[in-house]
Design a protein around this motif. Structure first.
Motif, short mmCIF file in Angstrom:
data_model
loop_
_atom_site.label_atom_id
_atom_site.label_comp_id
_atom_site.label_asym_id
_atom_site.label_seq_id
_atom_site.Cartn_x
_atom_site.Cartn_y
_atom_site.Cartn_z
N ALA A 56 0.82 -1.22 0.00
CA ALA A 56 0.00 0.00 0.00
C ALA A 56 0.85 1.26 0.00
CB ALA A 56 -0.93 0.00 1.21
N ARG A 57 2.12 1.14 0.29
CA ARG A 57 3.01 2.31 0.36
C ARG A 57 4.03 2.24 -0.78
NH1 ARG A 57 3.76 5.00 5.33
NH2 ARG A 57 6.02 5.00 5.06
N PRO A 58 4.34 3.37 -1.40
CA PRO A 58 5.36 3.35 -2.45
C PRO A 58 6.74 3.04 -1.86
CG PRO A 58 4.69 5.60 -1.97
CD PRO A 58 3.76 4.71 -1.20
N GLN A 59 7.51 2.27 -2.60
CA GLN A 59 8.87 1.93 -2.16
C GLN A 59 9.89 2.72 -2.99
OE1 GLN A 59 6.84 -1.19 -2.88
NE2 GLN A 59 6.13 -0.73 -0.81
N VAL A 60 10.85 3.26 -2.30
CA VAL A 60 11.97 3.94 -2.95
C VAL A 60 13.24 3.23 -2.54
CG1 VAL A 60 13.27 6.08 -3.19
CG2 VAL A 60 10.77 6.15 -3.00
N VAL A 61 14.04 2.83 -3.52
CA VAL A 61 15.31 2.17 -3.26
C VAL A 61 16.42 3.21 -3.32
CG1 VAL A 61 16.99 0.49 -4.12
CG2 VAL A 61 14.55 -0.07 -4.13
N LEU A 62 17.23 3.26 -2.27
CA LEU A 62 18.43 4.10 -2.26
C LEU A 62 19.64 3.18 -2.36
CD1 LEU A 62 17.67 6.60 0.68
CD2 LEU A 62 16.89 6.69 -1.70
N GLY A 101 8.27 12.57 5.27
CA GLY A 101 7.60 13.65 4.56
C GLY A 101 6.71 13.21 3.41
N LYS A 102 7.06 12.10 2.76
CA LYS A 102 6.32 11.67 1.56
C LYS A 102 5.64 10.32 1.73
CE LYS A 102 7.36 15.41 -0.54
NZ LYS A 102 6.29 16.41 -0.81
N GLY A 103 5.76 9.69 2.87
CA GLY A 103 5.06 8.44 3.13
C GLY A 103 5.57 7.25 2.35
N CYS A 104 6.84 7.26 2.02
CA CYS A 104 7.43 6.15 1.26
C CYS A 104 8.18 5.20 2.19
CB CYS A 104 8.41 6.67 0.21
SG CYS A 104 7.68 7.73 -1.05
N ASP A 105 8.17 3.92 1.85
CA ASP A 105 9.06 2.97 2.50
C ASP A 105 10.43 3.08 1.82
OD1 ASP A 105 7.24 2.00 4.31
OD2 ASP A 105 6.60 0.33 3.04
N VAL A 106 11.45 3.26 2.62
CA VAL A 106 12.81 3.44 2.09
C VAL A 106 13.59 2.15 2.29
CG1 VAL A 106 14.97 4.71 2.32
CG2 VAL A 106 12.78 5.92 2.52
N ILE A 107 14.13 1.65 1.20
CA ILE A 107 14.95 0.44 1.20
C ILE A 107 16.35 0.83 0.75
CG2 ILE A 107 15.24 -1.88 0.27
CD1 ILE A 107 12.19 -1.76 -0.41
N GLU A 160 17.77 -11.00 -6.69
CA GLU A 160 16.89 -10.43 -5.67
C GLU A 160 16.89 -8.92 -5.71
OE1 GLU A 160 17.18 -14.06 -2.38
OE2 GLU A 160 18.63 -12.42 -2.38
N LEU A 161 18.07 -8.34 -5.96
CA LEU A 161 18.15 -6.89 -6.09
C LEU A 161 17.31 -6.42 -7.27
CD1 LEU A 161 19.34 -4.13 -5.34
CD2 LEU A 161 21.33 -4.68 -6.78
N ALA A 162 17.38 -7.15 -8.38
CA ALA A 162 16.58 -6.78 -9.55
C ALA A 162 15.09 -6.87 -9.24
CB ALA A 162 16.94 -7.68 -10.73
N ALA A 163 14.69 -7.91 -8.53
CA ALA A 163 13.27 -8.07 -8.19
C ALA A 163 12.78 -6.94 -7.29
CB ALA A 163 13.05 -9.42 -7.52
N LEU A 164 13.64 -6.51 -6.35
CA LEU A 164 13.28 -5.39 -5.48
C LEU A 164 13.17 -4.09 -6.28
CD1 LEU A 164 15.56 -6.16 -2.42
CD2 LEU A 164 13.07 -6.04 -2.38
N MET A 165 14.13 -3.89 -7.17
CA MET A 165 14.10 -2.70 -8.01
C MET A 165 12.83 -2.65 -8.85
SD MET A 165 16.95 -0.68 -8.02
CE MET A 165 18.71 -0.68 -7.63
N VAL A 225 17.15 5.90 -6.26
CA VAL A 225 18.10 7.01 -6.15
C VAL A 225 19.47 6.39 -5.96
CG1 VAL A 225 18.68 9.18 -5.03
CG2 VAL A 225 16.29 8.38 -5.04
N THR A 226 20.39 6.67 -6.86
CA THR A 226 21.67 5.97 -6.86
C THR A 226 22.83 6.91 -7.17
OG1 THR A 226 21.83 5.42 -9.22
CG2 THR A 226 20.42 4.01 -7.88
N THR A 227 24.01 6.40 -6.88
CA THR A 227 25.23 6.99 -7.42
C THR A 227 25.43 6.42 -8.83
OG1 THR A 227 26.47 5.18 -6.39
CG2 THR A 227 26.30 7.25 -5.15
N ASP A 228 26.52 6.80 -9.46
CA ASP A 228 26.87 6.26 -10.78
C ASP A 228 27.49 4.88 -10.56
OD1 ASP A 228 27.68 5.70 -13.34
OD2 ASP A 228 29.38 7.09 -13.31
N THR A 229 26.64 3.85 -10.61
CA THR A 229 27.10 2.50 -10.31
C THR A 229 26.21 1.49 -11.00
OG1 THR A 229 27.76 1.06 -8.46
CG2 THR A 229 25.70 2.30 -8.20
N GLY A 230 26.57 0.21 -10.93
CA GLY A 230 25.85 -0.83 -11.64
C GLY A 230 24.36 -0.90 -11.35
#
Length: 337
Positions: A172-178, A204-210, A243-248, A255-260
């Protein structure tokens, strides 16, 4: 096809594979790739075979086992002739494999690093270093007769992974991956700013942060969470590549740095807010539409330096600038108003 590493480079070479398969539907295509990235390619519908190659680190644990695997791979390479070998890596480590391969035709770009072009029998004119990597690789397929098409990324296995084994997500909550980590220290954004961004997204925005990362990123991620007021899920060192791909794939934003993992999110069609400092986003930024690049327009950037006594290009990047990019991206998707 030889493209050994790294994560982002292998992902950016996928459209070349697709273009070659479309042009030569009856061909038998084999990809030689470092073992760590073989899961990206195994079972790909455009590939017939994936040959994993260990990355030798002499003197380290497991080096003897890796050396034995390398010798078996060399024997396999020498016993199976190929009509064509393509070097998309352009480094000494790929040139060694290309030299060992039995083929009358060994193709790649002229003038590549570490003298790797010397083993080629057929050399394309040096590529434009300012062109995006996806187009540089695709030019090889076009040279071989593939018609110009839109780049295609297929990672169908990302839907087959059960992420509940790693994390239980509130749908029910948007997920943001850092993804704050990077191999270059000059690509890192200060942990306090990551913490402020995570709090803004969570409180502030009601997101789940992973927050994701490799095992070596654990101290970095722990430092971010320690400075937070809200909550974040720490998955550093806890996910496989699949698993990382599935989470993404389930995320509203990465939100990422310049990385794979930046390229992984982009290949999966997830919008990315990418933080750039010492590198050039027009060369290696997230490919496709809907992404945002955040960088300071400093005269010294991009410098492509792995170390810098005063890396202002990222240390001086305000959190408010990143928040604005995130807000615009989430609003464009209807995630927030």
């Amino acid at each position: 096809m030889v493209k050994l590493s790294a994560l982002g480079d292998v992902l950016q070479a996928l459209p070349t594979l697709e273009a070659l398969r479309a042009a030569y539907p009856q061909a038998r295509i084999t990809w030689l790739v470092e073992t760590a990235y073989a899961p990206l390619l195994q079972g790909h519908p455009a590939l017939d075979e994936v040959w994993p190659a260990p990355r030798l680190r002499l003197g380290q644990e497991g080096a003897g086992r890796d050396l034995a695997t390398v010798m078996r791979l060399i024997r396999r390479l020498r016993s199976q002739p190929f009509d064509l070998v393509i070097d998309l890596q352009g480094l000494l480590k790929s040139a060694i494999w290309v030299a060992l391969a039995k083929s009358p035709r060994k193709l790649g770009y002229n003038g590549t690093r570490e003298g790797s072009y010397l083993v080629l029998t057929e050399r394309l004119a040096p590529y434009d270093p300012e062109a995006h990597a996806v187009w540089r690789y695709l030019n090889v397929a076009h040279y071989l007769g593939a018609p110009p098409t839109l780049p295609r990324f297929r990672l169908s296995w990302a839907t087959d992974v059960d992420t509940n084994k790693v994390i239980t997500i509130d749908a029910a909550r948007p997920q943001v991956v850092l993804h704050p980590g990077a191999r270059w220290i000059t690509k890192l954004w200060p942990t306090i700013l990551w913490a402020q961004l995570a709090d803004w997204l969570n409180l502030g925005k009601g997101c789940d942060v992973i927050i994701t990362g490799s095992g070596t990123d654990r101290p970095l991620v722990a430092a971010i969470i320690e400075q937070m007021q809200g909550k974040a899920i720490n998955l550093a060192g806890r996910t496989s590549l699949k698993e990382l791909a599935a989470l993404m794939r389930q995320a509203a934003l990465a939100v990422t740095t310049d990385t794979g993992p930046m390229h992984l999110a982009a290949a999966l069609g997830i919008p990315v807010v990418a933080l750039f400092g010492p590198t050039a986003p027009w060369r290696t930024g997230p490919f496709g539409e809907g992404h945002a690049i955040v960088r300071l327009e400093l005269e010294c950037s991009p410098c492509f330096k792995r170390r810098c006594p005063e890396p202002r290009c990222l240390t001086a990047l305000p959190v408010e600038t990143v928040q604005t990019a995130c807000e615009k991206t989430l609003a464009a998707r209807g995630i927030i108003e």
